[in-house]
Write an enzyme that holds these catalytic residues in place. Structure first.
Site, PDB file in Angstrom:
ATOM      1  N   GLU A 128       0.682  -1.229   0.117  1.00  0.00           N
ATOM      2  CA  GLU A 128       0.036  -0.123   0.016  1.00  0.00           C
ATOM      3  C   GLU A 128       0.715   1.292  -0.077  1.00  0.00           C
ATOM      4  OE1 GLU A 128      -3.538   0.420  -0.060  1.00  0.00           O
ATOM      5  OE2 GLU A 128      -3.955  -1.680  -0.482  1.00  0.00           O
ATOM      6  N   TYR A 149      -3.709   4.733   6.302  1.00  0.00           N
ATOM      7  CA  TYR A 149      -2.839   3.428   6.773  1.00  0.00           C
ATOM      8  C   TYR A 149      -1.386   3.321   5.792  1.00  0.00           C
ATOM      9  CZ  TYR A 149      -1.604  -1.635   6.073  1.00  0.00           C
ATOM     10  OH  TYR A 149      -0.782  -2.924   6.334  1.00  0.00           O
TER      11      TYR A 149
HETATM   12  P1  NAP Z   1      -4.291  -8.349  11.190  1.00  0.00           P
HETATM   13  O1  NAP Z   1      -4.821  -9.761  11.212  1.00  0.00           O
HETATM   14  O2  NAP Z   1      -4.950  -7.131  11.188  1.00  0.00           O
HETATM   15  O3  NAP Z   1      -3.282  -8.532  12.695  1.00  0.00           O
HETATM   16  C1  NAP Z   1      -3.122  -7.231  13.168  1.00  0.00           C
HETATM   17  C2  NAP Z   1      -2.944  -7.519  14.726  1.00  0.00           C
HETATM   18  O4  NAP Z   1      -2.302  -6.231  15.384  1.00  0.00           O
HETATM   19  C3  NAP Z   1      -4.188  -7.763  15.389  1.00  0.00           C
HETATM   20  O5  NAP Z   1      -4.033  -9.031  16.148  1.00  0.00           O
HETATM   21  C4  NAP Z   1      -4.379  -6.750  16.632  1.00  0.00           C
HETATM   22  O6  NAP Z   1      -4.620  -6.975  17.649  1.00  0.00           O
HETATM   23  C5  NAP Z   1      -2.818  -6.023  16.640  1.00  0.00           C
HETATM   24  N1  NAP Z   1      -3.044  -4.785  17.300  1.00  0.00           N
HETATM   25  C6  NAP Z   1      -3.873  -3.824  16.743  1.00  0.00           C
HETATM   26  N2  NAP Z   1      -3.359  -2.763  17.342  1.00  0.00           N
HETATM   27  C7  NAP Z   1      -2.432  -3.172  18.289  1.00  0.00           C
HETATM   28  C8  NAP Z   1      -1.951  -2.530  19.515  1.00  0.00           C
HETATM   29  N3  NAP Z   1      -1.867  -1.099  19.868  1.00  0.00           N
HETATM   30  N4  NAP Z   1      -0.977  -3.018  20.203  1.00  0.00           N
HETATM   31  C9  NAP Z   1      -0.579  -4.478  20.152  1.00  0.00           C
HETATM   32  N5  NAP Z   1      -1.225  -5.092  18.951  1.00  0.00           N
HETATM   33  C10 NAP Z   1      -2.182  -4.361  18.161  1.00  0.00           C
HETATM   34  O7  NAP Z   1      -3.202  -8.065  10.277  1.00  0.00           O
HETATM   35  P2  NAP Z   1      -2.317  -9.391   9.168  1.00  0.00           P
HETATM   36  O8  NAP Z   1      -3.261  -9.740   8.222  1.00  0.00           O
HETATM   37  O9  NAP Z   1      -1.883 -10.439  10.050  1.00  0.00           O
HETATM   38  O10 NAP Z   1      -1.096  -8.538   9.002  1.00  0.00           O
HETATM   39  C11 NAP Z   1       0.123  -8.400   9.642  1.00  0.00           C
HETATM   40  C12 NAP Z   1       0.987  -7.199   9.536  1.00  0.00           C
HETATM   41  O11 NAP Z   1       1.473  -7.360   8.063  1.00  0.00           O
HETATM   42  C13 NAP Z   1       0.064  -5.974   9.761  1.00  0.00           C
HETATM   43  O12 NAP Z   1       1.017  -5.037  10.212  1.00  0.00           O
HETATM   44  C14 NAP Z   1      -0.382  -5.493   8.337  1.00  0.00           C
HETATM   45  O13 NAP Z   1      -0.424  -4.243   8.176  1.00  0.00           O
HETATM   46  C15 NAP Z   1       0.996  -5.927   7.703  1.00  0.00           C
HETATM   47  N6  NAP Z   1       0.496  -6.224   6.065  1.00  0.00           N
HETATM   48  C16 NAP Z   1      -0.236  -7.255   5.857  1.00  0.00           C
HETATM   49  C17 NAP Z   1      -0.847  -7.444   4.590  1.00  0.00           C
HETATM   50  C18 NAP Z   1      -2.055  -8.521   4.288  1.00  0.00           C
HETATM   51  O14 NAP Z   1      -2.161  -8.849   3.117  1.00  0.00           O
HETATM   52  N7  NAP Z   1      -2.284  -9.498   5.156  1.00  0.00           N
HETATM   53  C19 NAP Z   1      -0.015  -6.902   3.508  1.00  0.00           C
HETATM   54  C20 NAP Z   1       1.101  -6.098   3.836  1.00  0.00           C
HETATM   55  C21 NAP Z   1       1.195  -5.734   5.300  1.00  0.00           C
HETATM   56  P3  NAP Z   1      -6.413  -7.416  18.145  1.00  0.00           P
HETATM   57  O15 NAP Z   1      -6.711  -8.791  17.492  1.00  0.00           O
HETATM   58  O16 NAP Z   1      -6.417  -7.280  19.359  1.00  0.00           O
HETATM   59  O17 NAP Z   1      -7.134  -6.364  17.271  1.00  0.00           O
END
Ligand code: NAP
Length: 340
Positions: A128, A149
């Site tokens: 992104e 974001y």
């Molecule tokens: P996700 O499922 O949304 O998981 C993010 C986690 O971060 C959630 O479990 C959330 O906790 C936790 N979180 C949010 N705020 C927080 C805080 N203040 N302190 C501690 N933990 C917190 O995301 P994902 O798909 O696994 O992605 C993992 C990472 O890769 C993220 O950083 C995302 O932005 C990045 N990313 C993802 C993609 C993709 O396609 N999946 C692509 C590029 C980058 P809760 O469960 O408590 O809400």
């Protein structure tokens, strides 16, 4: 002796898959959870690793608990996956998104720097950040973020790089393109589609209402992407890598494949906001478009060039788009059938 890893965002999709992967490699895995440290992490349960991951309370909004956790476990590797990760929500909550994604990452980097520990650090950067650039984005492509974001993630990305250069820290940034799985959150379009189509198969829902069907993404399979994170951290020199499949597909194609997985060959009519998807036999409207799901600005064309990762990490995606969509729909069907 076993290596120790700390994963922030342990409740998320990638946190769960990465924990499983590292456990299989013999790591001691700590998961940082912003809530209570209890064990109600459904994704860890689904992967059958809930009892093997040691959950710690750590919120990225608070530096003192980051310092305490780092001092306590002295991890060999830190994977910073925690984020407010939904682009749409970032338009509603830009300040919170920046607090967690941008300043939260800086809090970890600063706590790590001040501790003097030599933990390796992985930052979950994202495609992104490229925003409105042209396709085949690689590590040299300029960034043009188009959402709060993406801007927040770009700050974290540059901070991780800056601390690498300024303090000689081992910080890697994985610029990951979209990656999906049955563990994806329901707010993301891929899972909204697989979940909706599974409900329709069992007669629990009549139609899917989606935003732009023309948005194109480079969609991969999440378990393969967490392996790339691990590989980056095993290199002799810290660096940044684009991780992608190199292929793009529209949301419309995602929908088409999802219905194909339940043997419906959907037929399209109209364009833009008027477009609908019909059942080929009954003519029932199965898909509609609503402006409610459009974003103030959207990224329309993200296609990654992962040649550096292929060359240095020997990584490439294995699961085809069609297989990914099918496995997501069938997993949702199985879950629903089990819960009935
Ligand atoms: P996700 O499922 O949304 O998981 C993010 C986690 O971060 C959630 O479990 C959330 O906790 C936790 N979180 C949010 N705020 C927080 C805080 N203040 N302190 C501690 N933990 C917190 O995301 P994902 O798909 O696994 O992605 C993992 C990472 O890769 C993220 O950083 C995302 O932005 C990045 N990313 C993802 C993609 C993709 O396609 N999946 C692509 C590029 C980058 P809760 O469960 O408590 O809400």
């Amino acid at each position: 002796m076993s290596k120790t890893a700390l994963i922030t965002g342990i409740r998320g999709q990638d946190g769960a898959y990465l924990a499983k992967f590292l456990l299989q490699k013999g790591y001691v895995v700590y998961g940082a959870d912003r809530r209570s440290g209890d064990s109600t992490c459904w994704r860890l349960k689904e992967l059958d690793i809930a009892r093997e991951v040691q959950i710690l309370y750590m919120d990225l909004l608070e530096i003192s608990n980051i310092q305490r956790v780092l001092a306590k476990i002295k991890p060999d590797e830190i994977y910073n996956l925690a984020a407010q990760s939904f682009v749409g929500v970032s338009f509603e909550q830009p300040v919170f998104t920046a607090e967690v994604n941008a300043i939260g990452t800086l809090r970890i980097l600063e706590a790590l720097r001040a501790s003097g520990a030599s933990s390796k650090f992985y930052q979950a950067s994202t495609s992104e950040m490229f925003g409105s650039t042209s396709a085949h984005q690689n590590e040299e492509t300029a960034f043009h973020p188009t959402s709060p974001y993406a801007v927040s993630k770009l700050f974290a990305h540059w901070m991780a790089r800056n601390y690498r250069q300024s303090y000689n820290m081992f910080n890697c940034c994985g610029i990951l393109f979209n990656h999906e799985s049955p563990l994806r959150g329901l707010e993301f379009v891929s899972r909204k589609i697989s979940h909706g189509v599974a409900h329709m198969k069992l007669g629990l829902q009549n139609k899917l209402i989606l935003g732009s069907l023309d948005s194109k993404r480079d969609w991969g399979f999440a378990p393969e992407y967490v392996e790339a994170m691990y590989l980056m951290m095993q290199q002799p020199v810290a660096d940044d890598y684009v991780i992608a499949t190199g292929h793009i597909h529209s949301v419309r194609e995602f929908v088409q494949c999802a219905f194909a997985a339940i043997d419906i060959d959907i037929e399209w009519e109209g364009t833009g906001i008027e477009e609908i998807g019909r059942h080929p036999k009954t003519a029932a409207v199965l898909v509609e478009v609503s402006k409610d799901f459009y974003r103030p600005t959207d990224v329309h064309f993200l296609q990654g060039d992962f040649s550096k990762a292929a060359r240095i990490l020997n990584w490439k995606s294995q699961t085809s788009f069609e297989d990914l969509v099918k496995l997501m729909v069938l997993a949702d069907v199985r879950r629903l059938e089990k819960s009935q």
